[in-house]
Scaffold this active site. Sequence first.
Site, PDB file in Angstrom:
ATOM      1  N   LYS A  33      -2.277   7.629   4.613  1.00 25.64           N
ATOM      2  CA  LYS A  33      -3.304   8.597   4.230  1.00 25.64           C
ATOM      3  C   LYS A  33      -4.273   8.802   5.396  1.00 25.64           C
ATOM      4  O   LYS A  33      -4.547   7.882   6.160  1.00 25.64           O
ATOM      5  CB  LYS A  33      -4.083   8.098   3.001  1.00 25.64           C
ATOM      6  CG  LYS A  33      -3.272   8.056   1.728  1.00 25.64           C
ATOM      7  CD  LYS A  33      -4.118   7.572   0.567  1.00 25.64           C
ATOM      8  CE  LYS A  33      -3.301   7.477  -0.703  1.00 25.64           C
ATOM      9  NZ  LYS A  33      -2.893   8.791  -1.225  1.00 25.64           N
ATOM     10  N   ASP A  46      -3.193   1.994  -2.709  1.00 27.59           N
ATOM     11  CA  ASP A  46      -2.283   2.981  -2.116  1.00 27.59           C
ATOM     12  C   ASP A  46      -2.781   3.416  -0.749  1.00 27.59           C
ATOM     13  O   ASP A  46      -3.686   4.235  -0.627  1.00 27.59           O
ATOM     14  CB  ASP A  46      -2.159   4.204  -3.035  1.00 27.59           C
ATOM     15  CG  ASP A  46      -1.180   5.228  -2.486  1.00 27.59           C
ATOM     16  OD1 ASP A  46      -0.361   4.849  -1.614  1.00 27.59           O
ATOM     17  OD2 ASP A  46      -1.228   6.386  -2.921  1.00 27.59           O
ATOM     18  N   ARG A 101       5.604   8.438  -8.413  1.00 31.39           N
ATOM     19  CA  ARG A 101       6.746   8.950  -9.171  1.00 31.39           C
ATOM     20  C   ARG A 101       7.951   8.013  -9.065  1.00 31.39           C
ATOM     21  O   ARG A 101       8.802   7.993  -9.951  1.00 31.39           O
ATOM     22  CB  ARG A 101       7.092  10.360  -8.697  1.00 31.39           C
ATOM     23  CG  ARG A 101       7.532  10.488  -7.263  1.00 31.39           C
ATOM     24  CD  ARG A 101       7.425  11.904  -6.742  1.00 31.39           C
ATOM     25  NE  ARG A 101       6.030  12.277  -6.533  1.00 31.39           N
ATOM     26  CZ  ARG A 101       5.646  13.478  -6.107  1.00 31.39           C
ATOM     27  NH1 ARG A 101       6.552  14.424  -5.866  1.00 31.39           N
ATOM     28  NH2 ARG A 101       4.361  13.744  -5.930  1.00 31.39           N
TER      29      ARG A 101
END
Length: 520
Positions: free
Chosen positions: A294, A287, A368
Amino acid sequence: MTALTLSTSSAAALRADAVVVGVAKGAKGPVVAVGAEAVDKAFGGKLAAVLETLGATGADGEVTKLPAASGLKAPVVLAVGLGEVPAKGGGYDAETLRRAAGVAARALSGSKKGAFALPVEDAAGAAAVAEGALLGAYTYDKTNGNAKDAKSKDKNGGKGDKGGKKDNGPLAEVALVGGKPRDKAYKAATERATALVAEINRARDLINTPSNLLTPAAFAAEAVAAAKEHGLKTEVLDEKALTKGGYGGILGVGQGSDAPPRLVRIAYTHPKAEKTLALVGKGITYDSGGISLKPAGHNETMKCDMSGAAAVFATVVAAAKLGLRVNLTGWLALAENMPSGSATRPGDVLSMYGGKTVEVLNTDAEGRLVLADAITRAGEEKPDAIVDVATLTGAMVLALGNRTFGIMTNDEAFRGTLHEIAEEAGEQSWPMPLPSHLRKGIDSPVADLANMGERMGGGLVAGIFLKEFVADGITWGHLDIAGPAFNESGPFGYTPKGGTGAAVRTLVRLAERAADGGLG
């Protein structure tokens, strides 16, 4: 994996590299625990005094090594702290025994055999010591599990760039003193512990595998291989099948990567099962945050973002090994979240599996999205309950720290059941609410809902988002394991640095509860 044997020999007579005993904190100094009588006798009844001279207090996790006295077959005594002496008439709880055994196993790294003479009073105590010792002995190595190892041996026997220094490797054998190998209860308890730990270590291996070696396709291949070995059924949806099926969440997250996504269904069935559980795991094999990249310092451990899928995979295999009378289906939602010219952008709208549309306000809220597709698909099979597991939000880490996972559900009784089960299994958890007033925050002017809402209570917002994809009438639970899934600090108890296998014990215990006829 480290071997486990049950021994009827005296702790004094057992040949081993070291004999492990327990020592507790007493009111007037260290107290040698039950199980170490033969060792204490070899020291003339003065083992506690010797330990105190060496600075031992019996504090939880404390380790003291000393040369063995005459009359002991093992050359070393390893005393491990148990914490406070139990109240009169009480024994040490299972988690205390697990932690102590884990600390001892780590301290004996590189040894061939350890004789564990900890205070085992019944089969449950034997299981706790077995679990702790086997979990504590874990090391990530290609010979230790199912995942590939990035280390390579040099001609001097060292590994990687360690300058020829050889890794000690795990403790090779745990001999459980007082294990009663002919007692059915002891045998069953320790066999369960061995099977359970093997699967926790499978999850740890997967989590620790570098992302370039564990792509979504490689993860799916691991599941298929395990399914063949254990008689499980699998179905793997590749990018073409995902497109045909309309899995917009999984595809939207994975479309920025050269490693395409997968959805894996892995199922265990029992002919006498009365309950069916569906487990859904977030499997982001790496990720980066996508276009919502990030910040520096937050990328290095993101190989662990598939810990939920690893836990689900391991649980299904464990259920098969244990022959549980339950139907258990695992859904592994696998994708790599990368920024590229083809990546989903903030502001894009995805059409999810089942038809709902989602405005993506932040591409780093990707877990999600893949879970939503898988939860919807899992609900079509009408299980008695769905539980999803995910390293979902940093907000949950801020709320509960690094060792506790959050529990959210659409059923208050089920939330209590999951919390109770986690406690039974020895995992720290805490029930969290799903406040209705936070639902408005994920309204979108261009889609059915957005993947982000209010910043405060972000972990709860994520749960509220997932709840939108649970079919009516299905009991659902969500475990946010973002804190305990990956240990970035030093090892403690039976927990290693790196992947921990968080939630596997809880999910297996849930499957056992369902097999016994109750979900709460």
